[in-house]
Enzyme design. Structure first.
Site, PDB file in Angstrom:
ATOM      1  N   SER A 144     -19.338  56.110 -94.627  1.00 29.85           N
ATOM      2  CA  SER A 144     -17.891  56.093 -94.416  1.00 29.85           C
ATOM      3  C   SER A 144     -17.560  56.968 -93.221  1.00 29.85           C
ATOM      4  CB  SER A 144     -17.182  56.641 -95.661  1.00 29.85           C
ATOM      5  OG  SER A 144     -15.818  56.899 -95.399  1.00 29.85           O
ATOM      6  N   TYR A 159     -16.689  63.633-101.849  1.00 30.83           N
ATOM      7  CA  TYR A 159     -17.067  62.358-101.235  1.00 30.83           C
ATOM      8  C   TYR A 159     -17.457  62.565 -99.778  1.00 30.83           C
ATOM      9  CZ  TYR A 159     -16.657  57.435 -99.842  1.00 30.83           C
ATOM     10  OH  TYR A 159     -16.908  56.174 -99.360  1.00 30.83           O
ATOM     11  N   LYS A 163     -21.203  61.763 -98.089  1.00 25.09           N
ATOM     12  CA  LYS A 163     -21.431  60.771 -97.034  1.00 25.09           C
ATOM     13  C   LYS A 163     -22.000  61.425 -95.775  1.00 25.09           C
ATOM     14  CE  LYS A 163     -20.294  57.131 -99.308  1.00 25.09           C
ATOM     15  NZ  LYS A 163     -21.357  56.182 -99.716  1.00 25.09           N
TER      16      LYS A 163
END
Length: 238
Positions: A144, A159, A163
């Site tokens: 992402s 998150y 990533k």
């Protein structure tokens, strides 16, 4: 015989779109899913979509169980030539995209790390040696823009960290594969903001659009890139 691809988290959303498109392109495809119930539903959904995709039990949050699960998949289906690490979670809690680092708990970090980092690491450790020995392999990790250090900001920190770590893991694995001088390519991509359970109904992209770059990377020819970060088939800064 056609190449065999494994797509994790392929029972819905971007993973489903990737698995479907790879099957349409003539690959044999196994969809990694977490439970027997999800496997049954995935079988029905892929059949309705007009493709043959075999569901298989694979819980990427259980890194210790991954080697055994992959060995069973290969025993039944043959060696895996293409790996798409799509399965991921975002559970940063109240506030979602606006969640603060100071609201995070150790458990949120731990669960996110287990699924988004340790899972892909375990699948690559298990499958890459075989790919290099057979002199062919493609690995695609779904990341992402949230993991870009060049644009790192606040919001959904667990998150983001996961990533960023997945991006680093991709570079490390690609460097090791390159040293073997075999046709093994490992890349990472961002699907963009996609209408999925994670992205929400307001996202501007369809799962099919989000899947396109991953499918491209999974089917690269020998002259294709390795060790890169891509969105819409274009290179992104790390």
């Amino acid at each position: 015989m056609a190449k065999l691809a494994l797509v994790t988290g392929a029972n819905r959303g971007i993973g489903f779109a990737i698995a479907r498109e790879l099957a349409l392109r003539g690959l044999r495809v196994v969809a990694g899913v977490r439970s027997a119930e999800k496997a049954l539903q995935a079988s029905t959904d892929f059949e309705a979509a007009g493709v043959k995709v075999e569901p298989a039990m694979l819980d990427v949050a259980d890194a210790a169980g991954i080697p055994g699960a992959l060995a069973e998949i290969e025993r039944i289906n043959g060696t895996i030539d293409v790996l798409v690490n799509n399965a991921a979670i975002m559970i940063d809690g109240p506030g979602g995209f606006g969640a603060s680092l100071f609201d995070m708990t150790d458990d949120v970090f731990r669960q996110t790390w287990n699924t988004n980092v340790l899972g892909p690491a375990a699948t690559m450790r298990a499958l890459l040696p075989g790919m290099m020995a057979r002199r062919f392999g493609r690995v695609v990790n779904l990341s992402s823009r949230a993991g870009q250090l060049s644009g790192m900001g606040s919001g959904f920190p667990a998150y983001r960290v996961s990533k960023a770590a997945l991006n680093a893991l991709t570079r490390i694995a690609a460097a090791e594969a390159a040293a073997s001088k075999e046709d093994v390519k490992i890349n990472v991509c961002s699907p963009g903001w996609v209408r999925t359970g994670m992205g929400g109904a307001d996202a501007p992209r369809s799962p099919e659009t989000g899947a396109d770059t991953a499918v491209w990377l999974a089917t690269l020819d020998r002259d294709g890139p390795s060790g890169g970060f891509f969105e819409d088939r274009e290179s992104l800064p790390w």
